[in-house]
Design an enzyme around this catalytic site. Sequence first.
Site, PDB file in Angstrom:
ATOM      1  N   ARG A 294      66.399  -7.569 132.913  1.00 10.69           N
ATOM      2  CA  ARG A 294      67.655  -8.095 133.342  1.00 10.69           C
ATOM      3  C   ARG A 294      67.527  -9.041 135.303  1.00 10.69           C
ATOM      4  NH1 ARG A 294      71.966  -5.088 134.055  1.00 10.69           N
ATOM      5  NH2 ARG A 294      71.315  -3.762 132.573  1.00 10.69           N
ATOM      6  N   TYR A 335      80.167  -0.061 129.450  1.00  6.86           N
ATOM      7  CA  TYR A 335      80.123   0.276 130.236  1.00  6.86           C
ATOM      8  C   TYR A 335      80.826   0.226 131.975  1.00  6.86           C
ATOM      9  CZ  TYR A 335      75.727  -1.637 129.055  1.00  6.86           C
ATOM     10  OH  TYR A 335      74.659  -2.762 128.510  1.00  6.86           O
ATOM     11  N   CYS A 362      91.276  -9.225 120.284  1.00  9.31           N
ATOM     12  CA  CYS A 362      92.129  -7.916 119.847  1.00  9.31           C
ATOM     13  C   CYS A 362      91.649  -6.524 120.845  1.00  9.31           C
ATOM     14  CB  CYS A 362      92.370  -8.503 119.384  1.00  9.31           C
ATOM     15  SG  CYS A 362      93.885 -10.109 118.428  1.00  9.31           S
ATOM     16  N   GLU A 363      91.759  -6.704 121.189  1.00  5.08           N
ATOM     17  CA  GLU A 363      91.148  -5.510 122.602  1.00  5.08           C
ATOM     18  C   GLU A 363      91.634  -5.029 123.661  1.00  5.08           C
ATOM     19  OE1 GLU A 363      89.420  -2.434 121.233  1.00  5.08           O
ATOM     20  OE2 GLU A 363      89.018  -3.772 119.665  1.00  5.08           O
ATOM     21  N   TYR A 391      71.776  -9.981 129.302  1.00  4.40           N
ATOM     22  CA  TYR A 391      72.911  -8.580 128.227  1.00  4.40           C
ATOM     23  C   TYR A 391      74.468  -9.349 127.878  1.00  4.40           C
ATOM     24  CZ  TYR A 391      68.844  -5.869 129.088  1.00  4.40           C
ATOM     25  OH  TYR A 391      68.156  -5.324 129.635  1.00  4.40           O
TER      26      TYR A 391
HETATM   27  C1  LIG Z   1      65.384  -2.144 127.896  1.00  4.10           C
HETATM   28  C2  LIG Z   1      64.029  -1.904 128.798  1.00  4.10           C
HETATM   29  C3  LIG Z   1      63.526  -3.036 129.540  1.00  4.10           C
HETATM   30  C4  LIG Z   1      64.338  -3.960 131.009  1.00  4.10           C
HETATM   31  O1  LIG Z   1      65.274  -3.110 131.279  1.00  4.10           O
HETATM   32  P1  LIG Z   1      66.451  -3.798 132.198  1.00  4.10           P
HETATM   33  O2  LIG Z   1      66.996  -2.831 132.822  1.00  4.10           O
HETATM   34  O3  LIG Z   1      66.268  -5.403 131.666  1.00  4.10           O
HETATM   35  O4  LIG Z   1      64.768  -4.567 133.228  1.00  4.10           O
HETATM   36  C5  LIG Z   1      62.107  -2.458 129.798  1.00  4.10           C
HETATM   37  N1  LIG Z   1      61.541  -1.801 129.323  1.00  4.10           N
HETATM   38  C6  LIG Z   1      62.249  -1.083 127.823  1.00  4.10           C
HETATM   39  C7  LIG Z   1      61.748   0.427 127.253  1.00  4.10           C
HETATM   40  C8  LIG Z   1      63.651  -1.296 127.400  1.00  4.10           C
HETATM   41  O5  LIG Z   1      64.207  -0.157 126.521  1.00  4.10           O
END
Ligand SMILES: *Cc1c(COP(=O)(O)O)cnc(C)c1O
Length: 437
Positions: A294, A335, A362-363, A391
């Site tokens: 992210r 979420y 349609c939600e 995401y």
């Molecule tokens: C989702 C995930 C990440 C990345 O998470 P971010 O919040 O996008 O930084 C890293 N490692 C694992 C194992 C994950 O499941």
Amino acid sequence: MFVSEALSVNDRGHLVIGGCDCVKLAEEYGTPLYIMDEELIRKNCRAFRKGIEKYYDGNGLVLYASKAFSSLAACRIAEQEGLGLDVVSGGEVYTALKAGFPVDRIYFHGNNKSREELVMALDNSIGRIVVDSYEELFNLDGIAGSKNKCADVLFRIKPGIDAHTHDFIKTGQIDSKFGFALETGEAFDVIRRASKMDNINVVGLHCHIGSQIFDIEPFVEAVKVMLNFISELKEKLGLEIKELNLGGGFGIKYIPAHDPIEYEKYLEAVAETVKATAKEKNLYLPKILIEPGRSIVGPAGITLYAVGSVKDIPGIRKYITIDGGMTDNPRYILYEAVYDAVIANRADAPRTEKVTIAGKCCESGDLIAKDIDMPEIKAGDILAVLATGAYNYSMSSNYNRIPRPSVVLVKEGKSRLIVARESYDDLVRNDIIPEDI
Ligand SMILES: *Cc1c(COP(=O)(O)O)cnc(C)c1O
């Protein structure tokens, strides 16, 4: 002024990203449209790398968690910036391979890898497999044996840390589908068994406590727990753990009230804790891995939409409907994620009213932002939703048979398509009408 440093306003009052006028991009490529700022992605990659160089003598590797935005171009950028890659499915492995990503820098996660996925990983010499269950360990040992190979593995551990984030994105606590618990002795037991297997090489441990986390403290706590466990493995099994993968989860600014930690400060705290604890317990200094997803691509992306209808329900709510929604951004419906938005064609207009931005699916839960302060919005305006780089595209769907938007990469006033818009033909490509109906 904006939640993302990638954005500014030009003298026409239009929103600008990567030197490109968003109104022009919407005209050229159509809406909805994902736009990613190349410079900011690269800058974020470098910030994490620099932290490891500065505070841990470079004895580590930053893995881009590709699930945040997996595409050939994203893999290519991560590769050019010297990052490794975190993948969680055969599809993400395939994307990385197609992009020519160096296999030794790929870490394969996932809590239920299929036999085919494990075979794919071994056949392509994927660097590390992060084992998540007993079944996976036994399967992997067997498959590796049949190929006369030895799999280099990490084990996913639940350190039992509360990460202060949404329940659905918390993963470090004992009640989680991911990994092995410490408290019950399960983690110790699985590694003890693995250490005796001929085709398994225990290289390291992994933990990932959750996502969109704003505090340093849960990460530091996780480091202490993991090093205690490393010490226990050394004492009781004589096993030396060479890699400690601390996962990702660093929060980003979606709305002005969010206050993300500085990634360098996080790395400083983590590196100091690893060094101090390793010294105290007389341990080999493990190579550190982190897995930001992210925080690398999230702030670099925006989504442009055309505003369709405006429905003012007196005394209740004003709905602004856009030409996309949960199909290109399901995070609100998943979420109740929060977002900020800007009218791209009047980016400096004052925010004078409260509106709810709704999608076209349609939600009733198909919203992008509920009750946010915006300037007055009219049909035909171009709405930019901010910090959508992570995401969004990767979680998109074809619900209501809506084609996925294209993704454009911008830099220094240039825009290039990196994912083409789906066509209606793409939607029926896999459909079959059996002869007998
Ligand atoms: C989702 C995930 C990440 C990345 O998470 P971010 O919040 O996008 O930084 C890293 N490692 C694992 C194992 C994950 O499941």
